[in-house]
Design an enzyme around this catalytic site. Structure first.
Site, PDB file in Angstrom:
ATOM      1  N   ASP A  61       0.822  -1.199   0.000  1.00  0.00           N
ATOM      2  CA  ASP A  61       0.000   0.000   0.000  1.00  0.00           C
ATOM      3  C   ASP A  61       0.864   1.261   0.000  1.00  0.00           C
ATOM      4  O   ASP A  61       1.668   1.469   0.913  1.00  0.00           O
ATOM      5  CB  ASP A  61      -0.869  -0.052   1.263  1.00  0.00           C
ATOM      6  CG  ASP A  61      -1.927   1.019   1.251  1.00  0.00           C
ATOM      7  OD1 ASP A  61      -2.594   1.156   0.224  1.00  0.00           O
ATOM      8  OD2 ASP A  61      -2.065   1.731   2.257  1.00  0.00           O
ATOM      9  N   THR A  94      -3.267   5.499  -4.024  1.00  0.00           N
ATOM     10  CA  THR A  94      -2.197   6.326  -3.469  1.00  0.00           C
ATOM     11  C   THR A  94      -0.905   6.182  -4.278  1.00  0.00           C
ATOM     12  O   THR A  94      -0.206   7.163  -4.511  1.00  0.00           O
ATOM     13  CB  THR A  94      -1.924   5.954  -1.997  1.00  0.00           C
ATOM     14  OG1 THR A  94      -1.684   4.562  -1.898  1.00  0.00           O
ATOM     15  CG2 THR A  94      -3.109   6.303  -1.132  1.00  0.00           C
ATOM     16  N   THR A  95      -0.618   4.961  -4.711  1.00  0.00           N
ATOM     17  CA  THR A  95       0.595   4.754  -5.505  1.00  0.00           C
ATOM     18  C   THR A  95       0.485   5.528  -6.815  1.00  0.00           C
ATOM     19  O   THR A  95       1.423   6.216  -7.238  1.00  0.00           O
ATOM     20  CB  THR A  95       0.782   3.253  -5.805  1.00  0.00           C
ATOM     21  OG1 THR A  95       0.547   2.528  -4.598  1.00  0.00           O
ATOM     22  CG2 THR A  95       2.153   2.955  -6.315  1.00  0.00           C
ATOM     23  N   ASP A 386      -9.284  -0.616   0.966  1.00  0.00           N
ATOM     24  CA  ASP A 386      -9.223  -0.128  -0.415  1.00  0.00           C
ATOM     25  C   ASP A 386     -10.520  -0.489  -1.129  1.00  0.00           C
ATOM     26  O   ASP A 386     -11.132   0.331  -1.811  1.00  0.00           O
ATOM     27  CB  ASP A 386      -8.055  -0.768  -1.181  1.00  0.00           C
ATOM     28  CG  ASP A 386      -6.711  -0.142  -0.812  1.00  0.00           C
ATOM     29  OD1 ASP A 386      -6.707   0.815  -0.017  1.00  0.00           O
ATOM     30  OD2 ASP A 386      -5.681  -0.615  -1.318  1.00  0.00           O
TER      31      ASP A 386
HETATM   32  P1  ADP Z   1      -2.816   2.211  -6.075  1.00  0.00           P
HETATM   33  O1  ADP Z   1      -2.177   2.456  -4.742  1.00  0.00           O
HETATM   34  O2  ADP Z   1      -2.531   3.323  -7.022  1.00  0.00           O
HETATM   35  O3  ADP Z   1      -4.239   1.845  -5.990  1.00  0.00           O
HETATM   36  P2  ADP Z   1      -2.388  -0.530  -6.830  1.00  0.00           P
HETATM   37  O4  ADP Z   1      -1.190  -1.332  -6.506  1.00  0.00           O
HETATM   38  O5  ADP Z   1      -3.648  -0.837  -6.128  1.00  0.00           O
HETATM   39  O6  ADP Z   1      -2.008   0.974  -6.676  1.00  0.00           O
HETATM   40  O7  ADP Z   1      -2.609  -0.691  -8.400  1.00  0.00           O
HETATM   41  C1  ADP Z   1      -3.661  -0.065  -9.065  1.00  0.00           C
HETATM   42  C2  ADP Z   1      -3.511  -0.245 -10.557  1.00  0.00           C
HETATM   43  O8  ADP Z   1      -3.605  -1.629 -10.907  1.00  0.00           O
HETATM   44  C3  ADP Z   1      -4.632   0.454 -11.290  1.00  0.00           C
HETATM   45  O9  ADP Z   1      -4.099   1.189 -12.351  1.00  0.00           O
HETATM   46  C4  ADP Z   1      -5.497  -0.691 -11.784  1.00  0.00           C
HETATM   47  O10 ADP Z   1      -6.197  -0.385 -12.961  1.00  0.00           O
HETATM   48  C5  ADP Z   1      -4.488  -1.765 -12.008  1.00  0.00           C
HETATM   49  N1  ADP Z   1      -5.071  -3.111 -12.035  1.00  0.00           N
HETATM   50  C6  ADP Z   1      -5.818  -3.733 -11.104  1.00  0.00           C
HETATM   51  N2  ADP Z   1      -6.165  -4.983 -11.516  1.00  0.00           N
HETATM   52  C7  ADP Z   1      -5.610  -5.168 -12.727  1.00  0.00           C
HETATM   53  C8  ADP Z   1      -5.581  -6.239 -13.679  1.00  0.00           C
HETATM   54  N3  ADP Z   1      -6.192  -7.384 -13.440  1.00  0.00           N
HETATM   55  N4  ADP Z   1      -4.896  -6.057 -14.823  1.00  0.00           N
HETATM   56  C9  ADP Z   1      -4.256  -4.893 -15.056  1.00  0.00           C
HETATM   57  N5  ADP Z   1      -4.240  -3.851 -14.220  1.00  0.00           N
HETATM   58  C10 ADP Z   1      -4.910  -3.972 -13.068  1.00  0.00           C
HETATM   59 MG    MG Z   2      -5.132   0.205  -5.232  1.00  0.00          MG
END
Ligand code: ADP
Ligand code: MG
Length: 538
Positions: A61, A94-95, A386
């Site tokens: 996270d 957040t990332t 989340d």
């Molecule tokens: P954040 O802290 O920004 O939410 P995450 O590690 O949760 O970071 O990653 C979010 C990103 O992962 C988003 O851009 C989302 O669209 C992408 N994502 C989630 N599931 C998938 C998937 N199955 N295939 C491709 N991208 C995905």
């Molecule tokens: Mg996320």
């Protein structure tokens, strides 16, 4: 005659001017983005953080990583702030927010190297950011609260790649049910959902309980462990006579005196418990302590009691059962009591918990997370939060977008088109803004071991040919219509991430003078040289 030097500031103040200040700030911001980048997306890796007291956090996270890192560099801290804002406003993304901000600054540096004035860059960024909001509204897709399946997919997308991954389906069910249940006239207050954790059992035993669960059992084994038709008293004063927080000194000179003193103490406690009994309460939650003698008397009266219940739990129980928190025994009357069908002590592994079921307020809910270790449970809690945040804000705005980098690619394309319609040098900044957004799909690809250049090239050409939902599906590692693959995120993640990322980038770009007091005076800014970044930072 030689001129006397003019001294403006004390000696221990250091100053960084012009390009040096910019370069230093941009470097720090870029480094923050690089740190969280490897955790982005379903194939992102986790980080292990060890605190000065040796507490371990294993997480994926963004905001948790940055908060635990105790970053000191001032510009880097501004980046951490946007992660925090994203966390409070949306609860996810957040990332993404931090990465976009870092990339905006990195790209701005290219323009600074070409001698483009920061004011021109910030103007271009502002124009692009406003345009992005417009485009986002245009490409968002409407959903209704009845689209249960879509809501579940949103929760699943939020949890992909987190510790909760294996039980995503089950958690998504819990999340959607919980959010829909607390929804009140379109308003959602996630604070109404209590999250409780219990060590022991597997992750898959995580459950949604209608009612409140608190992490305490009855204080005495002689108390009933199940009370039906419970009448609940909430008190925030101690059920013990002498207040241990106030020191008392008593001099006793004879055994009779001692006896008398103990009797008096006991009488006081008896009176207290008598008052509790007279109110009709058969369950009592006390925010402070309950001493041994009071425990004995309560058990004799078959009253279920928990002590040292946290204030937030007291408030949740109050809201759920209608009980009023009483601060003075004299106030305790039948009218102050709350109601629930059942209060029960439940043992899970080593933990004793109290379940309050069938509350007067049917909206009272608890998600009870089970897991084998504290670290696992904590990471699952973050993933569930989340999911809750994403489902809540999708329901509130009723607008969602396609994930997997699709929305970022479409935005980049349209912002570029907008840039081409401009004539001044701002055009170059708008172009850099667009390519900063491509950092998201590129990193999703890179973290999954795919070639980011190939992926971006294909995504670009698919979007150019009108496939606005073409994104990277990391379940199949293919570029496809991610909306059909059900990779969905709330619109708010993107609007918030882009607006706060561009705000912070603009703010950092406008700084050309850093005046920092060094550590001698204990100022945090001065300490920054020990924070993130190379030795020669200040
Ligand atoms: P954040 O802290 O920004 O939410 P995450 O590690 O949760 O970071 O990653 C979010 C990103 O992962 C988003 O851009 C989302 O669209 C992408 N994502 C989630 N599931 C998938 C998937 N199955 N295939 C491709 N991208 C995905
Ligand atoms: Mg996320």
């Amino acid at each position: 005659m030689p001129e006397k030097p003019v001294v403006l500031m004390p000696e221990d103040v250091q100053r960084l001017l012009g390009r040096d200040a910019q370069r230093n700030n941009i470097l720090a911001a870029k480094m923050v983005a690089e740190i969280v980048k490897t955790t982005l997306g379903p194939k992102g890796m986790d980080k292990m953080l060890v605190s000065p007291t040796n507490d371990i956090t294993v997480t994926n996270d963004g905001v948790t990583i940055l908060e635990e890192m105790q970053i000191e560099h001032p510009a880097a801290r501004m980046m951490v702030e946007i992660a925090k804002t994203q966390e409070t406003e949306v609860g996810d993304g957040t990332t993404t927010a931090v990465m976009i901000a870092g990339k905006l600054l990195e790209n701005a540096e290219k323009l600074l190297d070409k001698k483009i004035h920061p004011i021109v860059i910030t103007k271009g960024y502002r124009m692009a950011s406003e345009k992005a909001q417009e485009i986002l509204k245009d490409i968002a897709i409407k959903i209704t609260p009845d689209d249960e399946d879509v809501l579940k997919q949103i929760a699943m997308t939020a949890m992909t790649g987190k510790g909760a991954e294996d039980s995503r389906d089950w958690f998504a069910d819990i999340i959607v049910k919980a959010v829909k249940q607390i929804r009140d006239n379109g308003k959602i207050n996630l604070g109404d959902i209590k999250i409780e954790k219990s060590k022991g059992d597997g992750i898959k035993d995580t459950e949604l309980i209608s009612g409140i669960v608190i992490d305490k059992g009855a204080i005495s084994r002689d108390m009933p462990n199940l009370v039906r038709g419970s009448r609940i008293a909430l008190v925030d004063f101690p059920l013990e006579l002498r207040n241990p927080e106030i020191e008392t000194k008593i001099s006793i000179s004879s055994p009779e005196q001692l006896h008398g003193f103990i009797e008096q103490e006991e009488r006081g406690i008896r009176e207290m418990i008598e008052k509790v009994k007279l109110s009709g309460a058969n369950v009592i939650f006390c925010q402070k302590g309950i001493d041994d003698f009071a425990q004995y008397l309560l058990a004799k009266e078959k009253i279920y009691a928990c002590r040292r219940v946290s204030r937030s739990d007291m408030e949740k129980i109050s809201k759920a059962t209608g009980a009023r928190i009483v601060s003075n025994l004299g106030e305790l009357s039948p009218f102050e009591l709350g109601n629930a069908d059942l209060v029960e002590e439940v043992v899970h592994g080593e933990d004793f918990l109290t379940y309050i079921r069938g509350c007067q307020n049917p909206k009272a809910l608890t998600i009870l997370i089970h897991g084998g270790s504290e670290h696992v449970i904590d990471e699952i809690e973050r993933a569930i939060k989340d999911g809750l945040g994403d489902v809540a804000c999708s329901l509130q705005s009723g607008l969602v977008v396609a994930g997997g980098g699709a929305v970022e690619m479409e935005l980049a394309k349209r912002i570029r088109e907008f840039g081409n319609s401009l004539s001044g040098r701002e055009q170059l900044a708008v172009e850099e803004f667009a390519s900063a957004l491509e950092f998201i799909p590129a990193s999703l690809a890179e973290n999954a071991g795919l070639d980011p250049i190939d992926v971006i090239a294909e995504l670009k050409s698919r979007h150019d040919s009108g496939e606005k939902n073409a994104g990277l599906n990391l379940f199949t590692n293919k570029i496809e219509n991610v909306l059909e693959a059900r990779i969905i995120e709330p619109l708010k993640i993107k609007t918030q991430a882009i607006s706060s990322a561009s705000e912070v980038a603009i703010m950092i770009l406008r700084i050309d003078d850093v005046i920092a007091s060094t550590g001698k005076r204990g100022n945090d800014f001065g300490k920054a040289q020990r924070g993130i970044g190379p030795e020669d930072m200040f």
